[in-house]
Design a protein around this motif. Structure first.
Motif, PDB file in Angstrom:
ATOM      1  N   GLY A 124      43.418 -14.378  83.116  1.00  0.00           N
ATOM      2  CA  GLY A 124      44.476 -14.515  82.113  1.00  0.00           C
ATOM      3  C   GLY A 124      45.421 -13.332  82.065  1.00  0.00           C
ATOM      4  N   SER A 125      44.912 -12.143  82.358  1.00  0.00           N
ATOM      5  CA  SER A 125      45.735 -10.933  82.255  1.00  0.00           C
ATOM      6  C   SER A 125      46.672 -10.752  83.435  1.00  0.00           C
ATOM      7  N   ILE A 126      46.418 -11.454  84.553  1.00  0.00           N
ATOM      8  CA  ILE A 126      47.278 -11.275  85.737  1.00  0.00           C
ATOM      9  C   ILE A 126      48.041 -12.549  86.111  1.00  0.00           C
ATOM     10  N   MET A 127      47.841 -13.633  85.350  1.00  0.00           N
ATOM     11  CA  MET A 127      48.534 -14.880  85.692  1.00  0.00           C
ATOM     12  C   MET A 127      49.979 -14.851  85.194  1.00  0.00           C
ATOM     13  N   THR A 128      50.772 -15.743  85.736  1.00  0.00           N
ATOM     14  CA  THR A 128      52.142 -15.935  85.269  1.00  0.00           C
ATOM     15  C   THR A 128      52.284 -17.362  84.756  1.00  0.00           C
ATOM     16  N   THR A 129      53.141 -17.536  83.778  1.00  0.00           N
ATOM     17  CA  THR A 129      53.380 -18.872  83.214  1.00  0.00           C
ATOM     18  C   THR A 129      54.623 -19.517  83.813  1.00  0.00           C
ATOM     19  N   GLU A 130      55.211 -18.865  84.801  1.00  0.00           N
ATOM     20  CA  GLU A 130      56.436 -19.372  85.423  1.00  0.00           C
ATOM     21  C   GLU A 130      56.082 -20.126  86.706  1.00  0.00           C
ATOM     22  N   PHE A 131      55.798 -21.397  86.549  1.00  0.00           N
ATOM     23  CA  PHE A 131      55.448 -22.242  87.677  1.00  0.00           C
ATOM     24  C   PHE A 131      55.990 -23.646  87.417  1.00  0.00           C
ATOM     25  N   VAL A 132      55.938 -24.494  88.440  1.00  0.00           N
ATOM     26  CA  VAL A 132      56.476 -25.854  88.326  1.00  0.00           C
ATOM     27  C   VAL A 132      55.323 -26.829  88.089  1.00  0.00           C
ATOM     28  N   MET A 133      55.484 -27.667  87.063  1.00  0.00           N
ATOM     29  CA  MET A 133      54.464 -28.632  86.671  1.00  0.00           C
ATOM     30  C   MET A 133      55.132 -29.993  86.500  1.00  0.00           C
ATOM     31  N   ILE A 134      54.533 -31.064  87.057  1.00  0.00           N
ATOM     32  CA  ILE A 134      55.134 -32.397  86.975  1.00  0.00           C
ATOM     33  C   ILE A 134      54.088 -33.417  86.499  1.00  0.00           C
ATOM     34  N   PRO A 135      54.518 -34.471  85.823  1.00  0.00           N
ATOM     35  CA  PRO A 135      53.588 -35.525  85.371  1.00  0.00           C
ATOM     36  C   PRO A 135      53.099 -36.356  86.559  1.00  0.00           C
ATOM     37  N   GLU A 136      51.852 -36.808  86.484  1.00  0.00           N
ATOM     38  CA  GLU A 136      51.278 -37.558  87.598  1.00  0.00           C
ATOM     39  C   GLU A 136      51.874 -38.965  87.725  1.00  0.00           C
ATOM     40  N   ASN A 137      52.479 -39.474  86.655  1.00  0.00           N
ATOM     41  CA  ASN A 137      53.055 -40.828  86.716  1.00  0.00           C
ATOM     42  C   ASN A 137      54.523 -40.817  87.126  1.00  0.00           C
ATOM     43  N   SER A 138      55.033 -39.662  87.570  1.00  0.00           N
ATOM     44  CA  SER A 138      56.439 -39.586  87.977  1.00  0.00           C
ATOM     45  C   SER A 138      56.589 -39.933  89.453  1.00  0.00           C
ATOM     46  N   THR A 139      57.818 -40.213  89.849  1.00  0.00           N
ATOM     47  CA  THR A 139      58.121 -40.493  91.258  1.00  0.00           C
ATOM     48  C   THR A 139      58.551 -39.208  91.950  1.00  0.00           C
ATOM     49  N   VAL A 140      58.633 -39.265  93.266  1.00  0.00           N
ATOM     50  CA  VAL A 140      59.087 -38.104  94.033  1.00  0.00           C
ATOM     51  C   VAL A 140      60.512 -37.730  93.633  1.00  0.00           C
ATOM     52  N   ARG A 141      61.342 -38.754  93.365  1.00  0.00           N
ATOM     53  CA  ARG A 141      62.732 -38.491  92.975  1.00  0.00           C
ATOM     54  C   ARG A 141      62.791 -37.664  91.682  1.00  0.00           C
ATOM     55  N   SER A 142      62.053 -38.088  90.660  1.00  0.00           N
ATOM     56  CA  SER A 142      62.076 -37.349  89.394  1.00  0.00           C
ATOM     57  C   SER A 142      61.407 -35.987  89.539  1.00  0.00           C
ATOM     58  N   ALA A 143      60.399 -35.915  90.405  1.00  0.00           N
ATOM     59  CA  ALA A 143      59.734 -34.628  90.632  1.00  0.00           C
ATOM     60  C   ALA A 143      60.696 -33.634  91.275  1.00  0.00           C
ATOM     61  N   MET A 144      61.526 -34.097  92.200  1.00  0.00           N
ATOM     62  CA  MET A 144      62.507 -33.218  92.845  1.00  0.00           C
ATOM     63  C   MET A 144      63.548 -32.737  91.845  1.00  0.00           C
ATOM     64  N   THR A 145      63.902 -33.590  90.891  1.00  0.00           N
ATOM     65  CA  THR A 145      64.846 -33.185  89.839  1.00  0.00           C
ATOM     66  C   THR A 145      64.247 -32.071  88.986  1.00  0.00           C
ATOM     67  N   ILE A 146      62.977 -32.235  88.615  1.00  0.00           N
ATOM     68  CA  ILE A 146      62.279 -31.196  87.837  1.00  0.00           C
ATOM     69  C   ILE A 146      62.213 -29.901  88.635  1.00  0.00           C
ATOM     70  N   LEU A 147      61.907 -30.042  89.918  1.00  0.00           N
ATOM     71  CA  LEU A 147      61.781 -28.862  90.783  1.00  0.00           C
ATOM     72  C   LEU A 147      63.097 -28.096  90.878  1.00  0.00           C
ATOM     73  N   ARG A 148      64.208 -28.822  91.051  1.00  0.00           N
ATOM     74  CA  ARG A 148      65.514 -28.161  91.149  1.00  0.00           C
ATOM     75  C   ARG A 148      65.862 -27.419  89.860  1.00  0.00           C
ATOM     76  N   ASN A 149      65.488 -28.003  88.732  1.00  0.00           N
ATOM     77  CA  ASN A 149      65.810 -27.379  87.444  1.00  0.00           C
ATOM     78  C   ASN A 149      64.945 -26.147  87.153  1.00  0.00           C
ATOM     79  N   GLU A 150      63.680 -26.204  87.575  1.00  0.00           N
ATOM     80  CA  GLU A 150      62.748 -25.138  87.206  1.00  0.00           C
ATOM     81  C   GLU A 150      62.540 -24.095  88.298  1.00  0.00           C
ATOM     82  N   ALA A 151      62.910 -24.399  89.528  1.00  0.00           N
ATOM     83  CA  ALA A 151      62.692 -23.480  90.649  1.00  0.00           C
ATOM     84  C   ALA A 151      63.306 -22.098  90.453  1.00  0.00           C
ATOM     85  N   PRO A 152      64.530 -21.984  89.887  1.00  0.00           N
ATOM     86  CA  PRO A 152      65.117 -20.646  89.740  1.00  0.00           C
ATOM     87  C   PRO A 152      64.275 -19.695  88.889  1.00  0.00           C
TER      88      PRO A 152
END
Length: 451
Positions: free
Chosen positions: A137-165
């Protein structure tokens, strides 16, 4: 072809001192972050003030996130800056790195910086500050990409583009269910090559290796090393994903743990750095030296008890350092093998006895060879075959005992939940000095009539 920008300290100093902000920024920001950090550390505080004027807090944050800047130096550097500038700089760092910085400060200083920075970022940092030091817990980061399992690849890529920076790494995308429980992981490669209408649940790997938020950082490092991961998810006891730990953080952990073990093996409470002054270095080393001095006095007292034996055969005194030194060296070799085995988990409960048996056998072989060798040397040197046999017998027994103690003591300390590295080389050496002197002079007293 892109231009290869080489780090030239003298050139950078001249540009900085010429107060040419544009030229300095052009040259400095083209350097690798490691080179920027190296230059930042080498210049004087007055010159760093110019850097604080020329660079934005976000640009300076990238420098502070390199491994070149040691944790214990953060406090001094932050005190050079304006408090608001320093708080902004910390807020631009990845959360785990920001936590590392604030952990090096007094609580009042940490709180003051948290008060000055963005509230959302401060809340993220505060959440990690509460975890016990040296845990996942003391060395982890909370800045990562997380997606719902019921999403499609298209929506996952949208989430990734928004959160990647804002994410520390995007090579792994972690999949969660509606309760935010970790259910799978998708690699960036799998995401790119999959059809856009494909469901994430059908391409994800549900065999996810994770670590608990309370796990020791050494265990986390071992997991990443064993599985060759770039990052590992951190979960609570209900499998809710809380953060990730990246391989660059683990490299820092491995370096920290190795330095800690090495300092303990050298009987230093904390590894000295080259910029540590003499009084600080002495303060760290003195406690162990005093303890070893007291143990050394026991050796001197033992020799004093055998004064009568030594006075009858003065030549005996010449071989005391030889026997004590050989036993100490043998014990230190055995200690290194045992401590390394414990650190790498090669020594598990079922193999500890096997290690002791092997070390005992090693002690018998090395002791016998050294004994025969020293008997021959003493006979050639002094033509004293009986004294040679006595010294040889003492070396044989001393090496055997030292080898066993060198492996048994760290194994016993590990069993008692004490860091085995505390069984330092100087401690084992001094202990074996005492044992070898008792063996040598005890045998000499027993066979004094034959000498």
């Amino acid at each position: 072809m892109p231009e290869n920008i080489e780090y030239n300290e003298e050139k950078m100093r001249n540009i900085l001192l010429n107060s040419d902000m544009k030229s300095f920024r052009n040259e400095y920001l083209m350097l690798h972050p490691y080179d920027r950090a190296t230059f930042y550390e080498k210049i004087e505080p007055e010159q760093r003030q110019l850097i604080y004027h020329y660079l934005s807090p976000k640009e300076l944050a990238e420098i502070f996130e390199t491994s070149e800047i040691y944790d214990h130096e953060y406090k001094a550097y932050l005190q050079e800056m304006d408090a608001t500038y320093a708080a902004d700089m910390i807020s631009y760092m990845f959360v785990d790195n920001a936590v590392d910085v604030l952990n090096e400060l007094d609580k009042t200083q940490a709180v003051s910086y948290l008060t000055l920075m963005n509230k959302e970022k401060a809340i993220e940092i505060k959440a990690l500050l509460h975890y016990e030091e040296y845990t996942a817990g003391s060395i982890m980061t909370t800045e990562f990409v997380m997606i719902p399992e019921n999403s499609t690849v298209r929506s996952a890529m949208t989430i990734l583009r928004n959160e990647a920076p804002e994410a520390e790494t995007i090579y792994y995308i972690f999949v969660v269910n509606e309760n935010q429980r970790l259910t799978g992981v998708v690699s960036l490669r799998d995401l790119i090559i999959a059809d856009e209408d494909t469901l994430i649940a059908s391409i994800m790997s549900d065999r996810v290796v994770s670590v608990l938020v309370s796990d020791d950082q050494e265990d986390v490092a071992r997991t990443i090393k064993d599985y060759n991961f770039l990052a590992v998810p951190v979960v609570d006891f209900q499998q809710h994903i809380l953060g990730i730990i990246t391989v660059d953080d683990i490299i820092d952990v491995l370096d920290e743990e190795a330095s800690d073990d090495y300092s303990k093996l050298a009987a230093v409470s904390d590894m000295d750095t080259f910029d540590t002054n003499s009084f600080t270095a002495a303060k760290k080393r003195l406690p162990w030296l005093i303890i070893l001095l007291i143990l050394g006095m026991l050796t001197a007292n033992l020799i004093d008890l055998f004064t009568e034996t030594i006075s009858k055969v003065a030549l005996l005194a010449a071989f005391i350092p030889l026997i004590a030194g050989t036993a100490g060296n043998s014990g230190t070799q055995s200690l290194a093998v045992a401590v390394r085995g414990i650190a790498t988990r090669d020594v598990e409960d079922e193999s500890k006895f096997k290690l002791l048996v092997r070390e005992a056998g090693t002690g018998l072989v090395t002791g016998f060879v050294c004994a025969v060798f020293v008997v021959g040397l003493i006979y050639v040197w002094k033509q004293e075959f009986v004294i040679g046999l006595l010294v040889g017998a003492a070396i044989f027994v001393s090496i055997f005992v030292a080898t066993i103690s060198g492996s048994f003591i760290p194994l016993f300390m590990h069993k008692m939940k004490v860091d085995p590295a505390v069984a330092s080389g100087p401690f084992i050496t001094t202990l074996n000095d005492i044992i070898s002197v008792i063996i040598y002079l005890g045998l000499a007293t027993l066979f004094i009539g034959e000498l």
